[in-house]
Design a protein around this motif. Structure first.
Motif, short mmCIF file in Angstrom:
data_model
loop_
_atom_site.label_atom_id
_atom_site.label_comp_id
_atom_site.label_asym_id
_atom_site.label_seq_id
_atom_site.Cartn_x
_atom_site.Cartn_y
_atom_site.Cartn_z
N UNK A 61 5.03 24.78 -29.90
CA UNK A 61 6.15 24.35 -29.72
C UNK A 61 7.50 25.21 -28.49
N UNK A 109 8.40 27.11 -20.83
CA UNK A 109 7.54 26.59 -20.24
C UNK A 109 8.07 25.63 -18.48
N UNK A 110 8.96 24.69 -19.02
CA UNK A 110 10.03 23.84 -18.65
C UNK A 110 11.48 24.85 -17.97
N UNK A 167 6.46 25.51 -24.67
CA UNK A 167 6.70 24.71 -24.24
C UNK A 167 7.52 24.14 -23.28
N UNK A 168 9.46 24.48 -24.02
CA UNK A 168 10.45 24.46 -23.20
C UNK A 168 10.66 25.36 -22.78
N UNK A 197 1.18 11.91 -29.17
CA UNK A 197 1.20 12.90 -28.12
C UNK A 197 2.00 14.16 -28.00
N UNK A 198 1.68 14.80 -26.62
CA UNK A 198 2.44 16.40 -25.90
C UNK A 198 2.61 16.39 -25.19
N UNK A 199 3.51 15.87 -24.47
CA UNK A 199 3.89 16.19 -22.80
C UNK A 199 3.25 14.40 -21.58
N UNK A 245 7.06 11.10 -25.72
CA UNK A 245 7.09 12.18 -27.34
C UNK A 245 7.84 10.95 -28.14
N UNK A 246 7.79 11.57 -29.34
CA UNK A 246 7.19 11.02 -30.85
C UNK A 246 8.81 10.68 -31.06
N UNK A 302 11.73 12.44 -30.57
CA UNK A 302 12.70 12.00 -28.81
C UNK A 302 12.62 10.52 -29.16
N UNK A 303 11.32 9.86 -28.87
CA UNK A 303 11.51 8.43 -28.36
C UNK A 303 11.97 7.83 -30.16
#
Lengths: 140, 140
Positions: free
Chosen positions: B110, B116-117, B113-114, B3-5, B9-10, B12-13
DNA sequence: CAGCATCCACGTTGATACTG
DNA sequence: CAGTATCAACGTGGATGCTG
């Protein structure tokens, strides 16, 4: 145009003032966050806490090579930023549990975007570095 | 589950060995990349180059506060990693153009993503820091 | 158990001066 | 124009010893 990955990103693609003012940049939230998660241990700790809560020495044992000092400092930093919650159980001896806050959990997604990119392209980067090293050496 | 979001997550999980071995961690590609983009100027330069190619002094003028030395070093680092391409035009005086490579462009997604967070939660983080500072001060 | 205090080595960043 | 070289300041990270 509020995407994630396909197409062009939002904040990164947003128009930047040019020249980029030094004053504003010093307190750029993006740089600020990146410098924090760019330190040596933060990401690893966040990922571990993303799986379950940990106690202090449990983390210490779980992360080979980290010093007590850096574990404390990193956790304090994450706590200050509101990414980690620290709960003290007034037992004897004391037990302290660390867990991600909702804010901390919300970082896992974006974080994994970069992490996945890093894993996906690590070979490419390594090859590029080796090639650059060869050029540098042969020029000496 | 790639996935993405949404969802979890891949990388990290992914299951981490526990304890995390010091040897492996020292050369963790994720940490490696994060430390690079966690330095002071890299992200800003990548974002600028993501908009169009720049010449050296054009970047220097475009980024207030960066020293010539750090601009050179950061660009060299990005070049070594294969994120930036450096092209020298043998004119007099010399002109050097920097542009993102495809690998460099692939980082923009990528990265955003960070980014924007960070933008989205900057207030929350700031408030948390202020609250922590108050607690610390009142405890003195 | 879960820290804090101290001291120190090192890497990063910056200021300044010089060059092909 | 596009750098390199040198030196100085600072922050990060680590080793060690002590404590509620």
């Amino acid at each position: 145009m509020s995407d994630t990955h396909t197409g062009v990103p939002s904040v990164v693609a947003a128009p930047l003032p040019s020249p980029v003012p030094a004053d504003e940049y010093e307190q750029c939230p993006v740089t600020d966050v990146l410098r924090r998660i760019g330190d040596k241990w933060t990401v690893l700790i966040v990922v571990l806490l993303g799986r379950r809560p940990y106690r202090f020495n449990e983390l210490h044992r779980g992360i080979q090579g980290i010093s007590q000092r850096m574990l404390t400092r990193t956790l304090r930093g994450l706590e200050e930023d509101g990414l980690v919650h620290r709960e003290v159980f007034p037992t004897v001896p004391p037990a302290v549990e660390y867990r991600l806050t909702p804010l901390g959990e919300s970082l896992l997604g974006p974080l994994s975007a970069v992490a996945d990119w890093a894993v996906l392209h690590q070979d490419e980067i390594t090859r590029s570095r080796l090639a650059a090293a060869v050029v540098t050496t042969s020029r000496s």
